[in-house]
Design an enzyme around this catalytic site. Structure first.
Site, PDB file in Angstrom:
ATOM      1  N   LYS A 100       0.798  -1.228   0.000  1.00 22.13           N
ATOM      2  CA  LYS A 100       0.000   0.000   0.000  1.00 22.13           C
ATOM      3  C   LYS A 100       0.823   1.266   0.000  1.00 22.13           C
ATOM      4  O   LYS A 100       1.800   1.380   0.732  1.00 22.13           O
ATOM      5  CB  LYS A 100      -0.909   0.008   1.222  1.00 22.13           C
ATOM      6  CG  LYS A 100      -1.954  -1.078   1.165  1.00 22.13           C
ATOM      7  CD  LYS A 100      -2.853  -0.980   2.357  1.00 22.13           C
ATOM      8  CE  LYS A 100      -4.062  -1.881   2.155  1.00 22.13           C
ATOM      9  NZ  LYS A 100      -4.909  -1.890   3.337  1.00 22.13           N
ATOM     10  N   GLY A 115      10.362  -5.033   6.777  1.00 23.40           N
ATOM     11  CA  GLY A 115       9.881  -6.405   6.780  1.00 23.40           C
ATOM     12  C   GLY A 115      10.016  -7.250   5.535  1.00 23.40           C
ATOM     13  O   GLY A 115      10.866  -8.134   5.471  1.00 23.40           O
TER      14      GLY A 115
END
Ligand code: AMP
Length: 397
Positions: A199, A355
């Site tokens: 996103k 991540g």
């Protein structure tokens, strides 16, 4: 602040906040990825080599209320001992009398570990009296927990005030900061940031900040389709954040104004379902047919990215180029990883942070072929956003 390299640890007990929040197998409680433990070993060894003793302190998982066996650091003690080559004693509770007796009697060269600081809610609420109790375990405080440096918790931040003259960064934390600072402030050029992932909303602040620090900004992954839709392209069922269309155009304009080469993929691998087995095709990213979605960057984009990356001297990579968890849509992410590896071999500095790009570089076994892989997901992102991390500030103050 003192420098760990010049500090005389002889006869001193160092209370070291590490980030041993490692993933454990749900059934066996075996460690499935010990990167964070291995990353902290050099700091511990350095203190021991200089004649000190070490009291390790960490959290593990998210225990809800008090002690829970599956979140006890006792589960990982033997693994830490074997990585360190020194037997690590388990102190039990982090503030009980057993733990205090053990830390008080620690001799040079010895290492112990306290149990999970998050068994007390005072850890996350940053309660001062709890931090003060923890501080009694050491003569000096070393913060080596980059992964939690963005939290103002008792053991990461508040505790520092009880060591006004004896607080310092561990080697890992210092290296993490140095790596990001190198990306943000280096004079070497060209500098390239590759930002991907799902996103645009979660990366917007980073993108805005990076526009002031880089020459090239490659946008890939799910967020690219918001940019494409914003310029009037057809994106079919691709991931799009309609609330961010205007913001996407603002970024495009800001990049132009700042002379940053903003690269949006020109082609994309599309699928007729969000599944590895879906039917696939490759099309212009502005012409995705109805009912199809873009799940990876296409061949032309791969070679264009490769050219930009290979020519770069400073590289930051955050977020995959496509749904790399599915084999049929991992090619863009693999290719970008390989381009970064090539550029690094040719002398570029490359930082992999956040991540999923870290997961990707590990999955492709390329972690040792880039300059630096960050151990801190959220902390790295907040540092890139330009936020002051409380765990870092507490040491510097
Ligand atoms: P993030 O946590 O924001 O870095 O996002 C990582 C996730 O984005 C990964 O799980 C990817 O599978 C996902 N992702 C990347 N590209 C796409 C895409 N084109 N469509 C949907 N999800 C994507």
């Amino acid at each position: 602040m003192v420098d760990i390299h010049s500090y005389d640890f002889s006869g001193k007990r160092a209370l070291v906040r590490v980030d041993f929040n490692v993933p454990l197998d749900k059934e066996t409680l075996e460690i499935t990825d010990d990167t964070r433990i291995r990353a902290a070993i050099p700091t511990i060894k350095m203190i021991l080599d200089k004649g000190g003793s070490v009291v390790l302190m960490s959290h593990l998982g998210r225990p809800k209320q008090g002690f829970e066996a599956k979140f006890s650091l006792e589960n990982i003690v033997s693994h830490i001992s074997s990585k360190l080559g020194v037997e690590v004693k388990f102190g039990g509770d982090c503030i009980g009398s057993e733990a205090f007796n053990m830390s008080a009697g620690l001799k040079s060269g010895e290492v112990m570990i306290l149990d999970n600081v998050r068994f007390y809610k005072h850890e996350t609420t940053g309660t001062e009296s709890f931090a003060e109790q923890l501080s009694k375990h050491g003569d000096i405080f070393v913060n080596d927990a980059f992964g939690t440096a963005h939290r103002a918790h008792a053991s990461t931040t508040i505790i520092a005030k009880f060591f006004p003259n004896d607080k310092m960064f561990g080697l890992l934390l210092a290296e993490e900061i140095k790596s990001v600072d190198k990306v943000l402030h280096s004079n070497e050029k060209p500098r390239t940031a590759i930002v991907g992932g799902a996103k645009v909303s979660s990366k917007i602040t980073i993108i805005e900040r990076l526009l002031d620090s880089v020459d090239n900004l490659i946008v890939g992954g799910g967020m690219a389709y918001t940019f494409v839709k914003a310029r009037g392209g057809s994106v079919g069922n691709s991931l799009v954040e309609n609330d961010y269309l205007e913001m996407a155009n603002t970024i495009v304009q800001a990049a132009k104004d700042k002379g940053v080469n903003l690269f949006i993929p020109m082609d994309t691998v599309i699928a007729d379902a969000f599944s590895n087995d879906a039917n696939r095709d490759e099309v212009s990213i502005d012409e995705i047919p109805a009912g199809w979605m873009g799940l990876d960057i296409g061949a032309e984009s791969i070679s264009a990215c490769d050219a930009i990356i290979r020519n770069s001297k400073i590289i930051l990579w955050n977020g995959p180029m496509g749904v790399f968890e599915m084999e049929n849509f991992q090619k863009g992410t693999v290719s970008v990883a390989n381009s970064i590896v090539e550029a690094t071999a040719n002398g570029a500095f490359s930082l992999i942070g956040g991540g999923d790009s870290v997961a990707a570089i590990n999955k492709f076994n390329l972690a040792d072929k880039v300059s630096y892989v960050s151990t801190g997901g959220g902390a790295m992102l907040e540092y890139l956003e330009g936020k002051e991390l409380p765990g870092i500030k507490a040491i510097l103050d």
